[in-house]
Design an enzyme around this catalytic site. Structure first.
Site, PDB file in Angstrom:
ATOM      1  N   LYS A 164     -11.441   0.795  -2.136  1.00  0.00           N
ATOM      2  CA  LYS A 164     -10.435   1.373  -3.024  1.00  0.00           C
ATOM      3  C   LYS A 164     -10.984   1.408  -4.441  1.00  0.00           C
ATOM      4  CE  LYS A 164      -7.373   0.916   0.587  1.00  0.00           C
ATOM      5  NZ  LYS A 164      -6.962  -0.009   1.624  1.00  0.00           N
ATOM      6  N   SER A 217       0.796  -1.228   0.000  1.00  0.00           N
ATOM      7  CA  SER A 217       0.000   0.000   0.000  1.00  0.00           C
ATOM      8  C   SER A 217       0.828   1.277   0.000  1.00  0.00           C
ATOM      9  CB  SER A 217      -0.962  -0.009   1.180  1.00  0.00           C
ATOM     10  OG  SER A 217      -0.267  -0.230   2.381  1.00  0.00           O
ATOM     11  N   HIS A 243      -5.325  -3.379  -3.007  1.00  0.00           N
ATOM     12  CA  HIS A 243      -4.961  -2.413  -4.048  1.00  0.00           C
ATOM     13  C   HIS A 243      -4.876  -3.011  -5.450  1.00  0.00           C
ATOM     14  CE1 HIS A 243      -4.177   0.810  -1.193  1.00  0.00           C
ATOM     15  NE2 HIS A 243      -3.698  -0.139  -0.421  1.00  0.00           N
TER      16      HIS A 243
HETATM   17  C1  LIG Z   1      -6.839  -0.195   2.939  1.00  0.00           C
HETATM   18  C2  LIG Z   1      -6.302  -1.522   3.256  1.00  0.00           C
HETATM   19  C3  LIG Z   1      -6.946  -2.365   4.175  1.00  0.00           C
HETATM   20  C4  LIG Z   1      -8.099  -1.898   4.990  1.00  0.00           C
HETATM   21  O1  LIG Z   1      -9.281  -1.904   4.273  1.00  0.00           O
HETATM   22  P1  LIG Z   1     -10.476  -1.002   4.795  1.00  0.00           P
HETATM   23  O2  LIG Z   1     -11.649  -1.533   4.082  1.00  0.00           O
HETATM   24  O3  LIG Z   1     -10.147   0.400   4.453  1.00  0.00           O
HETATM   25  O4  LIG Z   1     -10.557  -1.232   6.279  1.00  0.00           O
HETATM   26  C5  LIG Z   1      -6.455  -3.637   4.334  1.00  0.00           C
HETATM   27  N1  LIG Z   1      -5.358  -4.059   3.677  1.00  0.00           N
HETATM   28  C6  LIG Z   1      -4.699  -3.271   2.823  1.00  0.00           C
HETATM   29  C7  LIG Z   1      -3.499  -3.796   2.120  1.00  0.00           C
HETATM   30  C8  LIG Z   1      -5.143  -1.970   2.597  1.00  0.00           C
HETATM   31  O5  LIG Z   1      -4.465  -1.163   1.782  1.00  0.00           O
END
Ligand SMILES: *Cc1c(COP(=O)(O)O)cnc(C)c1O
Length: 400
Positions: free
Chosen positions: A254, A194, A222
């Site tokens: 995302k 991320s 992602h």
């Molecule tokens: C954003 C993210 C999460 C968390 O997801 P949310 O739905 O925002 O709680 C988990 N793992 C990764 C790799 C992320 O980038």
């Protein structure tokens, strides 16, 4: 800081002491240039946003495919709200699960080629569910050194023995697995990291896990919807057989432009989560309208492959422009393009300067990233134009 506290002073109530401790902690955060500020939007998010009266071009959203404002998805959200109301009203096991949840779970199982899927209110909770349900004190949890915070917390909460291996290093993982005598070995990795934007060496990780009888869990927050011809994520892009990655986690917040997450796996794994995952059982189910919107989003993700193609073109455009300027980018071919600055203070200063030049680019500092690797995390989306990217590059070129 000059203020001092003498906890033995008896005119200090415990409430004052508590408050003083917090103030000290906050001041230290400021002194280290690690203090975070909330941004408040006054209009929907997109490539152009408004914060505190400033018009900005947004280069820090994870809405990679530009779907968060798609009229078809907004309309599906409305339909869901008309049909089911706003809140789900209860946890899934009580009466919070609608037939939209069921439809989406079936669609996700189908899309990921797995027997079943289970929706969670967030990716954070989905990751906690995996680690705490499948591992305990006798087990080992293996994490990439740059794993997302939710995976780290998940591993900690599992009570298992935590191992961190060098970033994207299958040899280091192999060694850690071989040296461990824990019962069950669970390997958790981001598919796309991320804060660095690079992809996990998925094939090598699979080989190492097979050789060591470890269970591999991939968090494709992602990559899902962005990578692969049909948006199936890193696993689709690499044509990974389902049995090689028994548990897949991905999120809706995302590239899908909504919110929530899912775990896809075989029926036994999903049933075990329904029975035992505390972050599934003891929380209100995701709102049906969000689920309906996610269904619509998933359809667009499959149908409109031009969104991925445009994004790829823009990423290449950005990278070649940055290279021409000699910017210190990490080697990433995804929408996450980190520009390494080094110390937190400079990263914040540059981010602030960009803000006044009309660009929103967040400075990412420790503890989110390792000490000395503070950076600007630039994210690109399908909705950006080449012209907006050129303007950002031009401004960066003048500043750095
Ligand atoms: C954003 C993210 C999460 C968390 O997801 P949310 O739905 O925002 O709680 C988990 N793992 C990764 C790799 C992320 O980038």
């Amino acid at each position: 800081m000059s203020t001092q506290i003498d906890s033995s002073e008896n005119n200090n109530s415990s409430k004052d002491i508590f408050r003083h401790k917090l103030e000290k902690k906050l001041q230290l955060r400021k002194d280290q240039n690690l203090f975070r500020k909330l941004n408040t939007l006054t209009f929907r998010q997109g490539p152009e946003i408004k914060i505190d009266g400033h018009d900005l071009i947004n280069f820090c959203s994870n809405d990679y495919l530009g779907l968060a404002n798609h009229p078809g998805i907004i309309s599906a959200f409305r339909t869901g709200a008309d049909q089911f109301g706003v809140g789900s009203g209860a946890s899934s096991l009580v009466c919070g699960r609608s037939d939209l949840h069921q439809q989406l779970e079936e669609k996700l199982a189908d899309k990921t080629g797995r027997e079943a899927a289970l929706i969670f209110p967030s990716g954070y909770m989905a990751n906690l569910a995996v680690a705490t349900t499948f591992t305990g004190r006798k087990d080992g949890v293996f994490l990439d050194r740059l794993a997302h915070a939710s995976l780290i917390d998940a591993a900690r909460l599992s009570g298992g023995k935590l191992y961190r291996y060098e970033h994207a290093d299958p040899v280091a993982l192999d060694l850690a697995l071989k040296n461990s005598c824990m019962d069950m070995k669970l390997v958790l990795t981001d598919a796309v990291f991320s804060m660095d934007g690079d992809k996990a060496p998925i094939k090598e990780l699979i080989t190492v896990c097979k050789q060591n009888d470890a269970v591999l869990v991939v968090d494709d927050a992602h990559g899902f919807a962005v990578l692969g011809k049909k948006g199936g994520g890193l696993l689709e892009e690499n044509e990974i057989p389902v049995e090689d990655v028994p548990i897949l986690v991905a999120t809706f917040g995302k590239a899908l432009g909504t919110s929530g997450a899912f775990i896809a796996a075989d029926k036994v794994i999903i049933e075990t989560l329904i029975q035992f995952a505390r972050t599934y059982i003891y929380t209100t189910a995701l709102a049906p309208a969000i689920v309906g919107a996610t269904l619509a989003s998933l359809e667009l993700v499959e149908k409109e492959s031009w969104r991925r193609e445009t994004l790829t073109t823009l990423i290449k455009h950005f990278c070649s422009g940055a290279e021409a300027l000699g910017l210190n980018l990490l080697p990433s071919e995804t929408a996450i393009q980190p520009l390494i600055i080094g110390d937190a203070e400079s990263a914040v200063r540059i981010s602030d300067k960009l803000f006044y030049e009309g660009f929103l680019v967040s400075a990412i500092r420790p503890p989110t990233v390792p000490e000395g690797s503070a950076r600007l995390r630039i994210t690109l989306t399908t909705s950006h134009t080449e012209e907006q990217i050129d303007r950002l590059l031009e401004t960066l070129g003048k500043m750095l």
